[in-house]
Design a protein around this motif. Structure first.
Motif, short mmCIF file in Angstrom:
data_model
loop_
_atom_site.label_atom_id
_atom_site.label_comp_id
_atom_site.label_asym_id
_atom_site.label_seq_id
_atom_site.Cartn_x
_atom_site.Cartn_y
_atom_site.Cartn_z
N TYR A 135 0.84 -1.20 0.00
CA TYR A 135 0.00 0.00 0.00
C TYR A 135 0.87 1.26 0.00
O TYR A 135 2.03 1.24 0.44
N ASN A 136 0.31 2.33 -0.52
CA ASN A 136 1.00 3.62 -0.52
C ASN A 136 0.79 4.26 0.85
O ASN A 136 -0.34 4.59 1.22
N PRO A 137 1.86 4.44 1.64
CA PRO A 137 1.69 4.93 3.01
C PRO A 137 1.20 6.38 3.09
O PRO A 137 0.76 6.81 4.16
N GLN A 138 1.23 7.10 1.99
CA GLN A 138 0.71 8.47 1.99
C GLN A 138 -0.78 8.50 1.66
O GLN A 138 -1.45 9.50 1.91
N GLN A 139 -1.30 7.40 1.13
CA GLN A 139 -2.70 7.38 0.72
C GLN A 139 -3.57 6.48 1.59
O GLN A 139 -4.79 6.68 1.65
N VAL A 140 -2.97 5.51 2.24
CA VAL A 140 -3.74 4.58 3.09
C VAL A 140 -3.26 4.77 4.53
O VAL A 140 -2.15 4.36 4.89
N THR A 141 -4.10 5.39 5.34
CA THR A 141 -3.75 5.69 6.73
C THR A 141 -4.98 5.49 7.62
O THR A 141 -6.09 5.25 7.13
N GLY A 142 -4.79 5.60 8.92
CA GLY A 142 -5.89 5.59 9.87
C GLY A 142 -6.78 4.37 9.77
O GLY A 142 -6.30 3.24 9.73
N GLU A 143 -8.09 4.59 9.74
CA GLU A 143 -9.04 3.50 9.70
C GLU A 143 -8.92 2.66 8.44
O GLU A 143 -9.14 1.45 8.45
N ALA A 144 -8.57 3.32 7.32
CA ALA A 144 -8.38 2.57 6.07
C ALA A 144 -7.22 1.59 6.22
O ALA A 144 -7.31 0.44 5.76
N LEU A 145 -6.16 2.00 6.88
CA LEU A 145 -5.02 1.12 7.10
C LEU A 145 -5.40 -0.04 8.01
O LEU A 145 -5.00 -1.20 7.77
N ASN A 146 -6.18 0.24 9.03
CA ASN A 146 -6.65 -0.82 9.93
C ASN A 146 -7.49 -1.84 9.18
O ASN A 146 -7.36 -3.06 9.38
N LEU A 147 -8.37 -1.35 8.32
CA LEU A 147 -9.24 -2.24 7.56
C LEU A 147 -8.43 -3.11 6.61
O LEU A 147 -8.73 -4.30 6.42
N LEU A 148 -7.39 -2.55 6.02
CA LEU A 148 -6.54 -3.34 5.12
C LEU A 148 -5.73 -4.35 5.92
O LEU A 148 -5.55 -5.50 5.47
N MET A 160 1.94 -8.02 4.54
CA MET A 160 1.53 -6.68 4.14
C MET A 160 2.63 -5.71 4.50
O MET A 160 3.29 -5.85 5.54
N SER A 161 2.85 -4.73 3.63
CA SER A 161 3.89 -3.74 3.91
C SER A 161 3.62 -2.46 3.13
O SER A 161 2.98 -2.49 2.06
N PRO A 162 4.11 -1.33 3.63
CA PRO A 162 4.05 -0.11 2.82
C PRO A 162 5.00 -0.22 1.64
O PRO A 162 6.01 -0.93 1.70
N TYR A 163 4.66 0.47 0.56
CA TYR A 163 5.50 0.49 -0.63
C TYR A 163 5.56 1.94 -1.11
O TYR A 163 4.68 2.40 -1.84
N GLY A 176 3.00 -14.13 -10.38
CA GLY A 176 2.42 -14.02 -11.72
C GLY A 176 1.10 -13.29 -11.80
O GLY A 176 0.49 -13.24 -12.88
N HIS A 177 0.64 -12.68 -10.70
CA HIS A 177 -0.65 -12.00 -10.67
C HIS A 177 -0.54 -10.69 -9.88
O HIS A 177 0.13 -10.64 -8.85
N GLN A 178 -1.26 -9.69 -10.35
CA GLN A 178 -1.30 -8.40 -9.63
C GLN A 178 -2.66 -7.73 -9.84
O GLN A 178 -3.28 -7.85 -10.90
N LEU A 179 -3.10 -7.02 -8.80
CA LEU A 179 -4.34 -6.26 -8.86
C LEU A 179 -4.15 -4.96 -8.09
O LEU A 179 -3.87 -4.97 -6.90
N LYS A 180 -4.30 -3.84 -8.79
CA LYS A 180 -4.17 -2.52 -8.16
C LYS A 180 -5.55 -1.90 -7.96
O LYS A 180 -6.40 -1.94 -8.86
N LEU A 181 -5.74 -1.31 -6.76
CA LEU A 181 -7.06 -0.82 -6.37
C LEU A 181 -6.96 0.53 -5.67
O LEU A 181 -5.89 0.93 -5.18
N ASP A 182 -8.11 1.21 -5.60
CA ASP A 182 -8.17 2.53 -4.97
C ASP A 182 -8.80 2.52 -3.58
O ASP A 182 -8.55 3.41 -2.79
N ASP A 183 -9.62 1.49 -3.28
CA ASP A 183 -10.47 1.54 -2.09
C ASP A 183 -10.28 0.29 -1.24
O ASP A 183 -10.37 -0.84 -1.75
N VAL A 184 -10.06 0.47 0.05
CA VAL A 184 -9.87 -0.68 0.95
C VAL A 184 -11.17 -1.48 1.13
O VAL A 184 -11.13 -2.61 1.64
#
Length: 266
Positions: A135-148, A160-163, A176-184
């Motif tokens: 996850y992007n540590p500047q975009q996923v924080t607080g409750e969103a980070l907890n939910l993830l 799980m780790s920040p990137y 061999g698989h990747q999925l990028k998303l905007d919402d936890v």
């Protein structure tokens, strides 16, 4: 007089002590129940999400259910190509989800790493059937980070780790698989995990390999740090055949391995 005395004798005092004690017990019990409900809510909600994603579990008839998940990107990579702890790989994807990697895997037993971890170790864990939630540590924080975090914490074959610098808030990787998303809250997170974590149908190279910590080689409490700099000219390319002294697992040398690494192909 008798009537007066009778009325005085028959009149009893209100048991305020008992009432106060009962009220206190009821209040305490209520607070315990409320606390439990609040604290357990994330796990209960996660159980519901996993139940909803259960239809994406792999079967012999549906060996790779991730093909039904919109947005999943796939690539084919050769497994068991190792580099030394001092070497870097010039990966073709960010975050990478396959290719040459360190001979020691990152611990992937439901670990939520608070800091970014060396990529080459994380990729090795994918080879063992693990899911990497980045996850992007500047975009996923607080409750969103907890939910993830609930998706990874104490879950087998998950990490799980920040990137730093990630181009999306969330990126899920399996080999061999990747999925990028905007919402936890996106249900595809749980669908991806259900479809690919330890999928036994040949979607990752080393079925049955461990995710446990490797003593003396990888410390999950002090993992090798992520290097945000661009790989230099000595970085190994994606078609690298491996450093011969790094071909054993867990940091063990390959049998009869030379002392020095194989030069990079040009």
């Amino acid at each position: 007089m008798k009537a007066a005395r009778g009325s005085v004798v028959s009149k009893k005092g209100t048991p305020w002590g008992t009432i106060i004690a009962v009220v206190a017990i009821v209040a305490l019990a209520a607070s315990v129940i409320i606390y439990y409900m609040v604290q357990s809510a994330p796990k209960r909600e996660q159980a519901d999400r996993e139940a909803a994603a259960a239809s994406f579990a792999p079967t012999a008839q549906d060996p790779d259910p991730s093909k039904r998940i919109p947005g999943v990107v796939t690539a084919t990579y050769t497994g068991s190509v190792h580099v030394l702890p001092t070497e870097r790989v010039n990966y073709d994807k960010t975050p990478p989800f396959g290719g040459p990697h360190d001979q020691t895997w990152a611990t992937c037993t439901g670990i939520v790493y608070p800091t970014a971890v060396r990529t080459e170790n994380m990729v090795h864990s994918l080879e063992h059937g693990a899911i990497w939630i980045a996850y992007n540590p500047q975009q996923v924080t607080g409750e969103a980070l907890n939910l993830l975090s609930v998706r990874a914490k104490d879950k087998p074959y998950t990490m799980m780790s920040p990137y730093p610098g990630l181009d999306k808030p969330i990126s899920l990787q399996s080999w061999g698989h990747q999925l990028k998303l905007d919402d936890v809250n996106d249900p595809r997170i749980d669908e991806f995990i259900a479809a690919l974590r330890t999928n036994p149908n040949g979607v990752y190279p080393e079925v049955g390999a461990s995710c446990d910590a490797v003593p003396g080689q990888f410390d999950p409490d002090n993992p090798p740090p992520f290097d945000p700099s661009k790989p230099g000219p000595d970085a190994k390319p994606m078609d690298y055949k491996g450093s011969t002294s790094a071909q054993g697992e867990n940091g063990a040398p390959a049998p009869s391995a030379p002392a020095s690494p194989t030069p990079t192909k040009k």
